[in-house]
Design a protein around this motif. Structure first.
Motif, PDB file in Angstrom:
ATOM      1  N   GLY A   1       0.736  -1.250   0.000  1.00 44.29           N
ATOM      2  CA  GLY A   1       0.000   0.000   0.000  1.00 44.29           C
ATOM      3  C   GLY A   1       0.766   1.301   0.000  1.00 44.29           C
ATOM      4  N   LEU A   2       1.845   1.404   0.715  1.00 39.86           N
ATOM      5  CA  LEU A   2       2.561   2.675   0.790  1.00 39.86           C
ATOM      6  C   LEU A   2       3.738   2.745  -0.175  1.00 39.86           C
ATOM      7  CD1 LEU A   2       2.373   3.061   4.639  1.00 39.86           C
ATOM      8  CD2 LEU A   2       1.200   4.465   2.948  1.00 39.86           C
ATOM      9  N   SER A   3       3.738   1.896  -1.174  1.00 39.09           N
ATOM     10  CA  SER A   3       4.870   1.859  -2.105  1.00 39.09           C
ATOM     11  C   SER A   3       4.991   3.122  -2.951  1.00 39.09           C
ATOM     12  CB  SER A   3       4.796   0.625  -2.993  1.00 39.09           C
ATOM     13  OG  SER A   3       3.595   0.626  -3.741  1.00 39.09           O
ATOM     14  N   GLY A   4       3.927   3.881  -3.068  1.00 39.55           N
ATOM     15  CA  GLY A   4       3.983   5.130  -3.824  1.00 39.55           C
ATOM     16  C   GLY A   4       4.976   6.124  -3.248  1.00 39.55           C
ATOM     17  N   MET A   5       5.299   5.977  -1.971  1.00 37.53           N
ATOM     18  CA  MET A   5       6.269   6.884  -1.355  1.00 37.53           C
ATOM     19  C   MET A   5       7.666   6.677  -1.962  1.00 37.53           C
ATOM     20  SD  MET A   5       4.212   8.442   0.438  1.00 37.53           S
ATOM     21  CE  MET A   5       2.508   7.982   0.614  1.00 37.53           C
ATOM     22  N   ALA A   6       7.914   5.496  -2.522  1.00 40.56           N
ATOM     23  CA  ALA A   6       9.188   5.256  -3.207  1.00 40.56           C
ATOM     24  C   ALA A   6       9.290   6.164  -4.428  1.00 40.56           C
ATOM     25  CB  ALA A   6       9.309   3.794  -3.610  1.00 40.56           C
TER      26      ALA A   6
ATOM     27  N   SER B   1      18.489  12.047  -6.685  1.00 40.16           N
ATOM     28  CA  SER B   1      19.014  11.699  -8.010  1.00 40.16           C
ATOM     29  C   SER B   1      19.807  10.392  -8.025  1.00 40.16           C
ATOM     30  CB  SER B   1      19.885  12.830  -8.548  1.00 40.16           C
ATOM     31  OG  SER B   1      21.009  13.027  -7.704  1.00 40.16           O
ATOM     32  N   ARG B   2      20.252   9.892  -6.884  1.00 37.28           N
ATOM     33  CA  ARG B   2      20.991   8.623  -6.848  1.00 37.28           C
ATOM     34  C   ARG B   2      20.086   7.430  -7.116  1.00 37.28           C
ATOM     35  NH1 ARG B   2      23.881   8.983  -1.252  1.00 37.28           N
ATOM     36  NH2 ARG B   2      22.022  10.174  -0.897  1.00 37.28           N
ATOM     37  N   ILE B   3      18.788   7.587  -6.942  1.00 39.38           N
ATOM     38  CA  ILE B   3      17.846   6.496  -7.204  1.00 39.38           C
ATOM     39  C   ILE B   3      17.660   6.411  -8.715  1.00 39.38           C
ATOM     40  CG2 ILE B   3      15.521   5.616  -6.832  1.00 39.38           C
ATOM     41  CD1 ILE B   3      15.471   7.267  -4.203  1.00 39.38           C
ATOM     42  N   LYS B   4      18.075   5.293  -9.283  1.00 36.36           N
ATOM     43  CA  LYS B   4      18.043   5.143 -10.743  1.00 36.36           C
ATOM     44  C   LYS B   4      16.913   4.264 -11.239  1.00 36.36           C
ATOM     45  CE  LYS B   4      21.605   7.683 -11.211  1.00 36.36           C
ATOM     46  NZ  LYS B   4      21.395   9.093 -11.364  1.00 36.36           N
ATOM     47  N   ALA B   5      16.289   3.493 -10.346  1.00 34.53           N
ATOM     48  CA  ALA B   5      15.196   2.612 -10.766  1.00 34.53           C
ATOM     49  C   ALA B   5      14.232   2.428  -9.605  1.00 34.53           C
ATOM     50  CB  ALA B   5      15.747   1.253 -11.194  1.00 34.53           C
ATOM     51  N   VAL B   6      12.949   2.307  -9.939  1.00 34.72           N
ATOM     52  CA  VAL B   6      11.921   2.071  -8.924  1.00 34.72           C
ATOM     53  C   VAL B   6      10.962   1.021  -9.462  1.00 34.72           C
ATOM     54  CG1 VAL B   6      10.054   3.069  -7.552  1.00 34.72           C
ATOM     55  CG2 VAL B   6      12.035   4.468  -8.119  1.00 34.72           C
ATOM     56  N   ALA B   7      10.670   0.032  -8.637  1.00 34.16           N
ATOM     57  CA  ALA B   7       9.646  -0.961  -8.963  1.00 34.16           C
ATOM     58  C   ALA B   7       8.652  -0.986  -7.816  1.00 34.16           C
ATOM     59  CB  ALA B   7      10.273  -2.339  -9.148  1.00 34.16           C
ATOM     60  N   THR B   8       7.387  -0.779  -8.129  1.00 38.22           N
ATOM     61  CA  THR B   8       6.350  -0.827  -7.095  1.00 38.22           C
ATOM     62  C   THR B   8       5.234  -1.760  -7.543  1.00 38.22           C
ATOM     63  OG1 THR B   8       5.048   1.020  -7.958  1.00 38.22           O
ATOM     64  CG2 THR B   8       6.816   1.566  -6.421  1.00 38.22           C
ATOM     65  N   SER B   9       4.571  -2.318  -6.565  1.00 35.26           N
ATOM     66  CA  SER B   9       3.412  -3.160  -6.825  1.00 35.26           C
ATOM     67  C   SER B   9       2.433  -2.948  -5.685  1.00 35.26           C
ATOM     68  CB  SER B   9       3.834  -4.633  -6.897  1.00 35.26           C
ATOM     69  OG  SER B   9       2.697  -5.435  -7.064  1.00 35.26           O
ATOM     70  N   SER B  10       1.244  -2.477  -6.023  1.00 40.18           N
ATOM     71  CA  SER B  10       0.281  -2.170  -4.978  1.00 40.18           C
ATOM     72  C   SER B  10      -1.138  -2.355  -5.503  1.00 40.18           C
ATOM     73  CB  SER B  10       0.463  -0.729  -4.515  1.00 40.18           C
ATOM     74  OG  SER B  10      -0.475  -0.412  -3.536  1.00 40.18           O
ATOM     75  N   MET B  11      -1.973  -2.925  -4.664  1.00 45.50           N
ATOM     76  CA  MET B  11      -3.366  -3.079  -5.028  1.00 45.50           C
ATOM     77  C   MET B  11      -4.151  -1.818  -4.675  1.00 45.50           C
ATOM     78  SD  MET B  11      -5.600  -6.446  -4.311  1.00 45.50           S
ATOM     79  CE  MET B  11      -6.527  -6.051  -2.866  1.00 45.50           C
ATOM     80  N   ASN B  12      -3.698  -1.100  -3.658  1.00 42.42           N
ATOM     81  CA  ASN B  12      -4.368   0.106  -3.186  1.00 42.42           C
ATOM     82  C   ASN B  12      -3.418   1.284  -3.261  1.00 42.42           C
ATOM     83  OD1 ASN B  12      -6.497  -1.558  -2.418  1.00 42.42           O
ATOM     84  ND2 ASN B  12      -5.663  -1.818  -0.366  1.00 42.42           N
ATOM     85  N   ASP B  13      -3.954   2.475  -3.513  1.00 40.81           N
ATOM     86  CA  ASP B  13      -3.163   3.693  -3.471  1.00 40.81           C
ATOM     87  C   ASP B  13      -3.361   4.313  -2.091  1.00 40.81           C
ATOM     88  OD1 ASP B  13      -1.922   6.117  -3.705  1.00 40.81           O
ATOM     89  OD2 ASP B  13      -2.874   6.651  -5.603  1.00 40.81           O
ATOM     90  N   MET B  14      -2.524   3.892  -1.145  1.00 36.62           N
ATOM     91  CA  MET B  14      -2.663   4.344   0.233  1.00 36.62           C
ATOM     92  C   MET B  14      -2.416   5.836   0.379  1.00 36.62           C
ATOM     93  SD  MET B  14      -3.623   1.715   1.885  1.00 36.62           S
ATOM     94  CE  MET B  14      -3.305   1.985   3.611  1.00 36.62           C
ATOM     95  N   SER B  15      -1.518   6.401  -0.428  1.00 33.73           N
ATOM     96  CA  SER B  15      -1.247   7.827  -0.314  1.00 33.73           C
ATOM     97  C   SER B  15      -2.482   8.634  -0.700  1.00 33.73           C
ATOM     98  CB  SER B  15      -0.051   8.223  -1.167  1.00 33.73           C
ATOM     99  OG  SER B  15      -0.274   7.868  -2.513  1.00 33.73           O
TER     100      SER B  15
END
Length: 127
Positions: free
Chosen positions: A92-97, A105-119
């Protein structure tokens, strides 16, 4: 990163929420390490993954800062290639990533998986 460079790209895995039946705390970092990444797993603040009472707190700002702190911590490790850090967030809170990746800027890739948009759910309750 040359062939003699001991630094590794890294992946940070965010633990699932307390009520979730999925648990990447062990399996995701172990698999990433097997694939040659420096791996770190952590729980977001106030999500019930630590000792003591869970306070009634939900803060996108704090959760985003948790991701940023994990990136800063991992970037200080000698084995980590600081410019090749990725985030893997499940539940649920993966959107914060995504929010953290927009700011660091050091973060070069993000993978998220969520059934709900908790944010979004949190923001609708605050209005």
């Amino acid at each position: 990163m040359g062939c003699l460079d001991p630094r590794r790209p890294s992946v940070i895995a965010r633990s699932t929420s307390a009520g979730s039946g999925i648990s990447p705390r062990a399996s995701t970092p172990i698999e990433n390490a097997r694939r040659g990444y420096a791996a770190l797993a952590f729980a977001l603040s106030f999500t019930g993954q630590s000792d003591g009472e869970v306070p009634d707190v939900a803060s996108p700002d704090i959760y985003t800062q948790d991701f940023r702190a994990a990136v800063a911590f991992l970037g200080l490790q000698d084995i980590v290639y600081r410019e090749r850090i990725g985030l893997h967030a499940i539940c649920g809170l993966s959107g914060m990533a995504l929010t953290a990746a927009a700011a660091v800027s050091r973060i070069k890739a993000v993978a998220t998986s969520s059934m709900n948009d908790m944010s979004r759910s949190y923001l609708s309750r605050r209005r």
